[in-house]
Design an enzyme around this catalytic site. Structure first.
Site, PDB file in Angstrom:
ATOM      1  N   GLU A  42      25.764  35.151  53.134  1.00 48.52           N
ATOM      2  CA  GLU A  42      27.846  35.136  53.831  1.00 48.52           C
ATOM      3  C   GLU A  42      27.749  34.211  53.420  1.00 48.52           C
ATOM      4  OE1 GLU A  42      26.716  35.666  58.181  1.00 48.52           O
ATOM      5  OE2 GLU A  42      25.033  34.685  57.818  1.00 48.52           O
ATOM      6  N   ALA A  46      19.745  31.343  57.230  1.00 46.99           N
ATOM      7  CA  ALA A  46      19.441  29.940  57.405  1.00 46.99           C
ATOM      8  C   ALA A  46      17.978  29.802  57.323  1.00 46.99           C
ATOM      9  CB  ALA A  46      19.687  30.525  58.745  1.00 46.99           C
ATOM     10  N   GLY A  59      21.643  33.903  55.803  1.00 48.04           N
ATOM     11  CA  GLY A  59      23.398  33.176  55.920  1.00 48.04           C
ATOM     12  C   GLY A  59      23.720  32.881  54.455  1.00 48.04           C
ATOM     13  N   GLU A 104      19.204  39.907  59.297  1.00 52.27           N
ATOM     14  CA  GLU A 104      19.281  39.115  60.792  1.00 52.27           C
ATOM     15  C   GLU A 104      18.400  39.702  61.431  1.00 52.27           C
ATOM     16  OE1 GLU A 104      22.284  36.570  58.329  1.00 52.27           O
ATOM     17  OE2 GLU A 104      21.160  39.145  58.875  1.00 52.27           O
TER      18      GLU A 104
HETATM   19  C1  LIG Z   1      23.296  32.520  60.222  1.00 53.77           C
HETATM   20  C2  LIG Z   1      22.836  33.736  59.551  1.00 53.77           C
HETATM   21  O1  LIG Z   1      23.699  34.639  59.307  1.00 53.77           O
HETATM   22  C3  LIG Z   1      21.072  33.506  60.138  1.00 53.77           C
HETATM   23  C4  LIG Z   1      20.715  33.632  61.715  1.00 53.77           C
HETATM   24  C5  LIG Z   1      19.930  34.075  59.123  1.00 53.77           C
HETATM   25  O2  LIG Z   1      20.125  33.629  57.965  1.00 53.77           O
HETATM   26  S1  LIG Z   1      18.950  33.900  59.166  1.00 53.77           S
HETATM   27  C6  LIG Z   1      17.188  34.051  58.184  1.00 53.77           C
HETATM   28  C7  LIG Z   1      18.399  36.078  57.457  1.00 53.77           C
HETATM   29  N1  LIG Z   1      16.786  35.297  55.864  1.00 53.77           N
HETATM   30  C8  LIG Z   1      16.174  36.476  56.029  1.00 53.77           C
HETATM   31  O3  LIG Z   1      15.316  37.178  56.838  1.00 53.77           O
HETATM   32  C9  LIG Z   1      14.903  36.074  54.793  1.00 53.77           C
HETATM   33  C10 LIG Z   1      14.204  35.722  55.213  1.00 53.77           C
HETATM   34  N2  LIG Z   1      12.905  35.663  54.569  1.00 53.77           N
HETATM   35  C11 LIG Z   1      12.336  37.154  53.431  1.00 53.77           C
HETATM   36  O4  LIG Z   1      12.713  38.161  53.989  1.00 53.77           O
HETATM   37  C12 LIG Z   1      11.560  36.607  51.854  1.00 53.77           C
HETATM   38  O5  LIG Z   1      10.877  35.468  52.594  1.00 53.77           O
HETATM   39  C13 LIG Z   1      11.619  36.525  51.430  1.00 53.77           C
HETATM   40  C14 LIG Z   1      13.042  35.847  50.896  1.00 53.77           C
HETATM   41  C15 LIG Z   1      12.352  38.180  50.919  1.00 53.77           C
HETATM   42  C16 LIG Z   1      10.693  36.080  50.225  1.00 53.77           C
HETATM   43  O6  LIG Z   1      10.036  37.010  49.982  1.00 53.77           O
HETATM   44  P1  LIG Z   1       8.271  36.456  49.653  1.00 53.77           P
HETATM   45  O7  LIG Z   1       7.229  37.791  49.800  1.00 53.77           O
HETATM   46  O8  LIG Z   1       8.532  36.120  47.668  1.00 53.77           O
HETATM   47  O9  LIG Z   1       8.077  35.039  49.799  1.00 53.77           O
HETATM   48  P2  LIG Z   1       7.531  34.971  51.103  1.00 53.77           P
HETATM   49  O10 LIG Z   1       6.501  34.213  51.612  1.00 53.77           O
HETATM   50  O11 LIG Z   1       8.243  35.884  52.325  1.00 53.77           O
HETATM   51  O12 LIG Z   1       8.320  33.498  51.588  1.00 53.77           O
HETATM   52  C17 LIG Z   1       8.275  32.328  50.990  1.00 53.77           C
HETATM   53  C18 LIG Z   1       7.908  30.854  51.622  1.00 53.77           C
HETATM   54  O13 LIG Z   1       9.328  30.957  52.202  1.00 53.77           O
HETATM   55  C19 LIG Z   1       9.607  31.007  53.556  1.00 53.77           C
HETATM   56  N3  LIG Z   1      10.632  31.688  53.493  1.00 53.77           N
HETATM   57  C20 LIG Z   1      11.440  32.896  53.574  1.00 53.77           C
HETATM   58  N4  LIG Z   1      12.783  32.555  53.728  1.00 53.77           N
HETATM   59  C21 LIG Z   1      12.944  31.088  55.161  1.00 53.77           C
HETATM   60  C22 LIG Z   1      13.742  31.088  55.694  1.00 53.77           C
HETATM   61  N5  LIG Z   1      15.544  31.878  55.550  1.00 53.77           N
HETATM   62  N6  LIG Z   1      13.489  29.733  56.328  1.00 53.77           N
HETATM   63  C23 LIG Z   1      12.200  29.415  56.149  1.00 53.77           C
HETATM   64  N7  LIG Z   1      11.811  29.900  55.751  1.00 53.77           N
HETATM   65  C24 LIG Z   1      11.657  31.103  54.481  1.00 53.77           C
HETATM   66  C25 LIG Z   1       8.305  32.262  53.839  1.00 53.77           C
HETATM   67  O14 LIG Z   1       8.047  31.182  55.303  1.00 53.77           O
HETATM   68  C26 LIG Z   1       7.624  31.649  52.899  1.00 53.77           C
HETATM   69  O15 LIG Z   1       6.867  29.738  53.523  1.00 53.77           O
HETATM   70  P3  LIG Z   1       5.491  29.710  53.407  1.00 53.77           P
HETATM   71  O16 LIG Z   1       4.631  30.770  54.191  1.00 53.77           O
HETATM   72  O17 LIG Z   1       4.815  29.757  51.935  1.00 53.77           O
HETATM   73  O18 LIG Z   1       4.922  28.408  54.463  1.00 53.77           O
END
Ligand SMILES: C[C@H](O)[C@H](C)C(=O)SCCNC(=O)CCNC(=O)[C@H](O)C(C)(C)COP(=O)([O-])OP(=O)([O-])OC[C@H]1O[C@@H](n2cnc3c(N)ncnc32)[C@H](O)[C@@H]1OP(=O)([O-])[O-]
Length: 719
Positions: free
Chosen positions: A103, A61, A100, A123
């Site tokens: 999922e 998400a 997501g 999450e």
């Molecule tokens: C319904 C559902 O169940 C629920 C509710 C959800 O799904 S909740 C969401 C669950 N997803 C997560 O927890 C994954 C979170 N992301 C990460 O763990 C890591 O980002 C990465 C994917 C392993 C990549 O790591 P990286 O080191 O290569 O690059 P980065 O610097 O981290 O990321 C590069 C750029 O992408 C942005 N970014 C990464 N993931 C994002 C996300 N899910 N949403 C928005 N921006 C995101 C981050 O802020 C950065 O931006 P900027 O700083 O350049 O402006």
């Protein structure tokens, strides 16, 4: 967005488009709904493949949408529509499938992953739970115990482990999308009922109650007050005990308790703060995107004590050639063994070959002449460090970046000992250096943008969370720790016990209270620093009353324990007693309690009842107040720097965001009011006197923490 195309004649190819991680923003969700409908309605199409643009499937998400009025189609019905499709839908997983994103893939009928892909439901690390069916589908697919492990820890798994668990159906080393298209064609027309995970019964587990009780107990213990892990267990329990649709209702209910919680906001703040500190800048204009680092192929470490050994291991594990120097022959031999052991154990854990050949050893400092960067990690003594920096300046090739691992001594003074002070910075690692993620990169007024960029780049290469901070006594972490420790000592004088103070801090979420931490790290460490600062003189020697030093209130309690050889765990006695020297299980020590009573009587102090709230206010607000002074002094660029340092280096509970975020959650007005209250009660403690920046933030309406950087710029420009 999501793009639609038809490939191989009869396969509808849907490509998620939202760089850099194809997060499921409103536009992407709408794109998926539209393209899936198109593919299912296209008579030519026999099967569908979903992939992500730029070799990245989906990062979940869109976290940036949380806290806004979210619009667009909801994830749950979007994924249901895919699962219910009458044509096989195959997920082509490259790079990452997280949250997501996984999922979505679990809603597909088949999953093909690249061998380097990482998958997971993280999450919980954002204070949430997998709320698009993850808590109901994953247990049905891989069983309850495995699903509980992934969902409560939020850990990423490799494609190999995903195949072994049954999360994916195929793993390929290349051409993942082509493999997925080929796979899709191979299953086109085949019945799909057996591929709709939500229809699966949850695999039976013997003694379900015992399993969930056991897991809940462990999770409560490790959560230290975090609520999301608990909700994750409850949601998976619903999968194991309720029909799918009822389980989905339960998942939705539990997510609603988390989504707007303070903890979720704190953890999401921490997520973005960790990325913000990577976009570093210094007052002299050096910046993450304009200052070019020097390449570092050969690094050297001077001094192979505990810290030096850990730094050498971390450098070798990052793939660098390392020259490890220790002048004491015996220490050098012991270090060689220790470093090899750490490299072998680390390699075994990661399933790779140990980088033993990466490290060469010498007892001659001349051996580092060709190093690109040198890290000095000798004993914490300025005279010794001065000598080492003069020697390094003499033997190293021009352009070598010289770094010190001091935990608080003057980096600028060490730079002045060299021919090229602009090439000197601090690289302050935290013990154990090959494990702890935090690195304070300390720049002085002379440090060149290139030297700072080189150290920051190297920190990233070592897998560290590196924070750029200005040179000052104790830098950021230790500078804020001083008033925190001081308040803990004063509370003992006023009637508290180590047990009470530690309980307040552990219930707040710290892994260990201040006195247990002091026993672990050794009371003599702080004693040496206080001696170096001329504070820990024997009672009466300074001619000043025992509890006044340098014109300020001072508590000699720690010094008095050290004078009796009570250094903590290493001597079996400290603020607590241990079963033996080196023992780790702390138990109350009646001797310590009668010693405190004697001490109070001797200094005419009357013990009073102190509650947990006062402990928190005195210790945490004094620490936070020093944080405001650090912001005011321009030692860091923003509150995120301080919060990341405390979360990654000092055990500040991540679900509390960090000291500055916590202050904004409590309310700056409240923090100011309480500091004024405690300072009025203790006027001889300057650390409780509210910082003028705090006053100015309150008078400018207590802006939210994410706006402090710009407010600081404005306030500083008015100065
Ligand atoms: C319904 C559902 O169940 C629920 C509710 C959800 O799904 S909740 C969401 C669950 N997803 C997560 O927890 C994954 C979170 N992301 C990460 O763990 C890591 O980002 C990465 C994917 C392993 C990549 O790591 P990286 O080191 O290569 O690059 P980065 O610097 O981290 O990321 C590069 C750029 O992408 C942005 N970014 C990464 N993931 C994002 C996300 N899910 N949403 C928005 N921006 C995101 C981050 O802020 C950065 O931006 P900027 O700083 O350049 O402006």
């Amino acid at each position: 967005m999501a793009q639609y195309s038809r490939v191989s004649g009869s396969v509808g190819l849907i490509t998620l488009q939202n760089p850099p991680v194809n997060a499921l923003s409103a536009a992407v969700r709408q794109g998926i709904v539209d393209t899936v409908k198109r593919a299912l309605g296209d008579p030519e199409v026999k099967a569908v493949v979903i992939r992500g643009q730029n070799g990245v499937f989906c990062g979940g998400a869109d976290i940036k949408e949380f806290g806004t009025n979210m619009s667009g189609p909801h994830l749950v019905p979007m994924i249901h529509a895919i699962e219910a499709a009458n044509k096989p839908v195959v997920a082509a997983i490259e790079g990452i499938a997280l949250g997501g994103g996984l999922e979505l893939a679990l809603g597909c009928h088949y999953r093909v992953a690249h061998s380097k892909a990482r998958l997971g439901l993280p999450e919980v690390t954002l204070g949430l739970l997998p709320a698009a069916g993850g808590t109901q589908r994953l247990p049905r697919l891989i069983g309850v115990p495995a699903a509980l492990d992934l969902i409560t820890k939020g850990r990423h798994i490799t494609a190999a482990e995903a195949l072994q668990l049954g999360v994916v159906d195929q793993v390929t080393g290349h051409g993942t999308v082509d493999a997925a298209v080929k796979f899709a064609l191979s299953v086109a027309g085949k019945p799909l009922d057996a591929r709709r995970i939500s229809t699966y019964p949850c695999p039976r587990t013997s003694d379900l109650d015992a399993l969930f009780e056991g897991v809940m107990q462990k999770v409560r213990q490790s959560a230290r007050g975090a609520i999301a892990p608990i909700a994750c267990v409850q949601a998976v329990r619903a999968a194991a005990t309720l029909p799918y649709l009822q389980g989905m209702e339960r998942e939705k209910e539990l997510m609603a308790t988390l989504f707007t919680s303070g903890q979720a906001r704190a953890l999401q703040y921490s997520f973005f703060a960790q990325r913000a500190v990577g976009r570093w800048s210094t007052p002299s204009g050096a910046r993450w995107d304009t200052s070019k680092p020097r390449p570092v192929h050969i690094a050297a470490v001077i001094g192979l004590g505990t810290m030096g050994r850990g730094i050498a291991v971390a450098l070798a594990q990052a793939g660098l050639s390392v020259i490890a120097v220790e002048t004491q022959e015996k220490q050098l031999m012991e270090a060689k063994q220790a470093v090899s052991g750490m490299l072998e154990r680390g390699a075994k854990r990661r399933g790779v070959a140990p980088a033993l050949d990466k490290v060469s050893y010498s007892h001659d400092i001349k051996a580092v002449a060709d190093a690109d960067l040198v890290i000095e990690a000798v004993f914490e003594d300025m005279a010794l460090k001065r000598t080492v920096f003069r020697q390094l300046s003499a033997v190293c090739k021009p352009g070598t970046v010289l770094c010190t691992n001091t935990s608080g001594l003057d980096v600028e003074h060490l730079a002045s000992q060299t021919r090229n002070p602009q090439l000197v910075v601090g690289m302050h690692f935290f013990a154990p250096a090959h494990v702890m993620k935090l690195l304070e990169v300390v720049y002085g007024p002379q440090s060149s943008p290139q030297a700072v960029a080189t150290a920051m780049q190297l920190g990233k290469k070592m897998g560290k969370v590196s924070v750029a901070v200005g040179n000052c006594r104790g830098f950021v972490g230790n500078r804020m720790l001083k008033p925190y420790l001081e308040q803990a000592f004063f509370l003992l004088e006023e009637g508290a016990t180590p047990e009470l103070v530690d309980r307040a801090l552990e219930e707040f979420g710290f892994p260990m209270g201040v006195f247990k931490m002091s026993d672990l790290s050794g009371l003599d460490v702080g004693w040496r620093v206080r001696k170096a600062d001329g504070l820990a003189e024997p009672v009466g020697a300074s001619g000043q009353p025992a509890r006044i030093r340098q014109g300020q209130r001072y508590s000699p309690l720690g010094d008095l324990l050290c004078e009796q050889g009570r250094f903590g765990q290493k001597t079996g006695r400290g603020w607590y007693q241990y079963d033996k020297s080196g023992g780790q299980v702390a138990s109350s020590d009646p001797w310590l309690h009668s010693f405190l009573e004697g001490y109070r009587a001797m200094h005419g102090l009357v013990a009073r009842r102190i509650d947990l709230q006062e402990v928190l206010e005195r210790c945490l607000y004094a620490l936070i107040n020093e944080g405001f002074r650090i912001l005011e002094d321009g030692i860091v660029a923003g509150p995120e720097d301080i919060d990341i340092i405390y979360v990654f280096g000092y055990g500040w509970p991540r679900h509390r965001g960090g000291p500055m975020f916590y202050a904004s959650m409590v309310g700056l007005e409240r923090v100011l009011e309480r500091l004024e209250h405690h300072h009025k009660a203790h006027p001889d403690v300057p650390h409780l006197q509210p910082c003028s920046l705090l006053r100015r933030l309150v008078s400018s309406g207590s802006p939210p923490v994410h706006r402090w950087r710009e407010v600081l710029k404005k306030l500083n420009s008015q100065l």
